[in-house]
Enzyme design. Structure first.
Site, mmCIF file in Angstrom:
data_model
loop_
_atom_site.group_PDB
_atom_site.id
_atom_site.type_symbol
_atom_site.label_atom_id
_atom_site.label_comp_id
_atom_site.label_asym_id
_atom_site.label_seq_id
_atom_site.Cartn_x
_atom_site.Cartn_y
_atom_site.Cartn_z
ATOM 1 N N LYS A 65 -88.736 10.696 5.253
ATOM 2 C CA LYS A 65 -87.721 10.936 6.294
ATOM 3 C C LYS A 65 -88.209 11.920 7.347
ATOM 4 C CE LYS A 65 -83.522 9.514 4.135
ATOM 5 N NZ LYS A 65 -82.181 9.836 3.699
ATOM 6 N N LYS A 102 -88.246 -1.323 0.974
ATOM 7 C CA LYS A 102 -86.929 -1.408 0.338
ATOM 8 C C LYS A 102 -85.859 -1.643 1.403
ATOM 9 C CE LYS A 102 -85.494 3.378 0.509
ATOM 10 N NZ LYS A 102 -85.064 4.603 -0.073
ATOM 11 N N LYS A 107 -80.462 1.905 4.434
ATOM 12 C CA LYS A 107 -79.308 2.073 5.317
ATOM 13 C C LYS A 107 -79.704 2.401 6.747
ATOM 14 C CE LYS A 107 -76.187 3.961 1.873
ATOM 15 N NZ LYS A 107 -75.960 5.254 1.269
HETATM 16 P P1 TYM Z 1 -78.114 6.508 -1.359
HETATM 17 O O1 TYM Z 1 -76.792 6.721 -0.734
HETATM 18 O O2 TYM Z 1 -79.306 6.389 -0.465
HETATM 19 O O3 TYM Z 1 -78.094 5.224 -2.262
HETATM 20 C C1 TYM Z 1 -77.100 5.007 -3.249
HETATM 21 C C2 TYM Z 1 -77.716 4.305 -4.456
HETATM 22 O O4 TYM Z 1 -78.284 3.047 -4.067
HETATM 23 C C3 TYM Z 1 -79.616 2.959 -4.574
HETATM 24 N N1 TYM Z 1 -80.421 2.143 -3.633
HETATM 25 C C4 TYM Z 1 -81.083 1.012 -3.974
HETATM 26 N N2 TYM Z 1 -81.191 0.351 -5.146
HETATM 27 C C5 TYM Z 1 -81.926 -0.792 -5.143
HETATM 28 N N3 TYM Z 1 -82.535 -1.295 -4.046
HETATM 29 C C6 TYM Z 1 -82.464 -0.665 -2.845
HETATM 30 N N4 TYM Z 1 -83.048 -1.176 -1.770
HETATM 31 C C7 TYM Z 1 -81.701 0.544 -2.778
HETATM 32 N N5 TYM Z 1 -81.413 1.418 -1.772
HETATM 33 C C8 TYM Z 1 -80.626 2.376 -2.323
HETATM 34 C C9 TYM Z 1 -80.101 4.402 -4.622
HETATM 35 O O5 TYM Z 1 -81.191 4.549 -5.510
HETATM 36 C C10 TYM Z 1 -78.855 5.117 -5.093
HETATM 37 O O6 TYM Z 1 -78.748 5.051 -6.494
HETATM 38 N N6 TYM Z 1 -79.585 10.978 -2.989
HETATM 39 C C11 TYM Z 1 -78.718 9.871 -3.287
HETATM 40 C C12 TYM Z 1 -77.265 10.261 -3.444
HETATM 41 C C13 TYM Z 1 -76.989 11.333 -4.433
HETATM 42 C C14 TYM Z 1 -77.013 11.208 -5.845
HETATM 43 C C15 TYM Z 1 -76.611 12.461 -6.345
HETATM 44 C C16 TYM Z 1 -77.327 10.160 -6.694
HETATM 45 C C17 TYM Z 1 -76.594 12.608 -4.152
HETATM 46 N N7 TYM Z 1 -76.373 13.286 -5.308
HETATM 47 C C18 TYM Z 1 -76.526 12.691 -7.725
HETATM 48 C C19 TYM Z 1 -77.263 10.397 -8.056
HETATM 49 C C20 TYM Z 1 -76.863 11.631 -8.551
HETATM 50 C C21 TYM Z 1 -78.793 8.874 -2.159
HETATM 51 O O7 TYM Z 1 -79.108 9.215 -1.049
HETATM 52 O O8 TYM Z 1 -78.370 7.636 -2.462
#
Ligand code: TYM
Length: 329
Positions: free
Chosen positions: A111, A192, A195
């Site tokens: 990022k 991947k 968003k």
């Molecule tokens: P975020 O919001 O980017 O994504 C949410 C969840 O979706 C999964 N994900 C994917 N899985 C499969 N293929 C993809 N292309 C793909 N893109 C996203 C992510 O792995 C995630 O599980 N940092 C985290 C949010 C967070 C969090 C936490 C998660 C904050 N605190 C505590 C777990 C525990 C995030 O940005 O997810």
């Protein structure tokens, strides 16, 4: 019963990668775990953001999680900033984490790449995430592959904290799905699905209307052969389509490969599009009903925050004692 915690950022639209890699499993885990799910609005501030958009997206995402099947009677659903004690825990963990290990985080490197300057929040992002997980005495963290490194860091911080200050924090572990841990972008199948708005045509959104889903899948990049086989190295586009088909329908890769043998990419794409449309239709229908009732939504979130806060405050009290902060009379 295992305590399950996971979070999702209210930035950009939820796509099928988020849904298949994470959210759908959160729904399933409600049957056998004590589940806590969080809309992580503080994490959405680590890159420049619009205040009004953040507020709106936080509500929209909470509605979408309910529509996907998170049941507020069985699970705790809340907004991260509604439980501010987590930011206090972040500070304490900041004093346990090292700059060196945060600098090694892949997501920070990705990022930050090419940016003239990045916020200290983006650098500290994984520590806030560790605080999220550790505040709730979490055993399991269902995430997609891209978050494994952050959960590993969380484990390291918990172990280090416990070594230094005595047994205080529960050491969690990440769980990833066997298929769809990393759903790829349809236009760039080695990347991947994400968003960020770089590739709108390559990203299938959970709320995309059926005709849009069909158009995006039809335009998916494949290769110049005709053979349908699962080989992510040599055939990333076709392999991604096969994976989407299997997770959406429940078929195995072997069954799917056999079913499409000799039928060409057009047939595979049509079947993937149909499967995704069917998979998402009930979520879309429930979402439409929920978003019309923001009052009820805010009530549910307030209720979730109260339950979450009780758990996090108890953890924070143990942490304060362990590190030697003088109790307030
Ligand atoms: P975020 O919001 O980017 O994504 C949410 C969840 O979706 C999964 N994900 C994917 N899985 C499969 N293929 C993809 N292309 C793909 N893109 C996203 C992510 O792995 C995630 O599980 N940092 C985290 C949010 C967070 C969090 C936490 C998660 C904050 N605190 C505590 C777990 C525990 C995030 O940005 O997810």
């Amino acid at each position: 019963m295992a305590r399950v915690f996971s979070g999702i950022k209210p930035s950009g639209e939820v796509h099928v990668g988020n849904y298949l890699g994470a959210v759908r499993r959160w729904v399933a885990q409600q049957d056998d775990g004590e589940c806590i799910y969080c809309v992580v609005d503080l994490h959405a501030m680590t890159v420049p953001h619009e205040p009004a958009a953040l507020r709106a997206e936080t509500r929209r995402l909470a509605a979408l999680l309910l529509a996907a099947g998170i049941d507020p009677d069985r699970s705790i659903l809340f907004v991260q900033s509604h439980v501010p004690v987590v930011t206090e825990l972040t500070w304490v963990l900041n004093c346990v984490a090292t700059v060196g290990e945060l600098r090694r985080m892949t997501q920070f490197k990705e990022k930050g790449r090419g940016q003239a300057s990045v916020s200290a929040g983006l650098f500290d992002y994984p520590v806030l995430m560790a605080a999220d997980i550790l505040a709730y005495d979490t055993d399991e963290v269902p995430v997609g592959e891209d978050q494994i490194q952050h959960v590993e860091l969380t484990r390291d911080l918990a172990l280090r904290f416990n070594r230094r200050f005595g047994d205080t924090l529960v050491v969690p572990r990440a769980t990833v799905p066997p298929v769809a841990a990393r759903v790829k972008d349809l236009q760039h199948p080695t990347r991947k699905m994400s968003k960020s708005e770089e590739s709108p045509q390559g990203t299938v959104l959970v709320l995309d209307p059926p005709e849009v889903i069909r158009r995006k899948v039809r335009a998916a990049v494949t290769d110049s052969e005709t053979e349908i086989r699962h080989d992510p190295e040599a055939k990333p586009g076709v392999s991604n389509l096969l994976e989407l088909y299997t997770v959406a329908t429940g078929a195995t890769i072997a069954e799917a490969t056999e079913a499409f043998a000799g039928r060409g990419y057009g047939a595979l794409k049509a079947a993937v599009a149909d499967a995704l449309v069917d998979l998402l239709a009930p979520v879309q229908a429930r979402y439409a009903a929920l978003r019309d009732d923001p009052e009820r939504l805010d009530d549910l979130l307030a209720h979730g925050a109260a339950k979450a806060e009780a758990i996090a405050s108890a953890t924070m009290q143990r942490v304060r004692d362990a590190v030697g902060l003088l109790p307030r009379r």
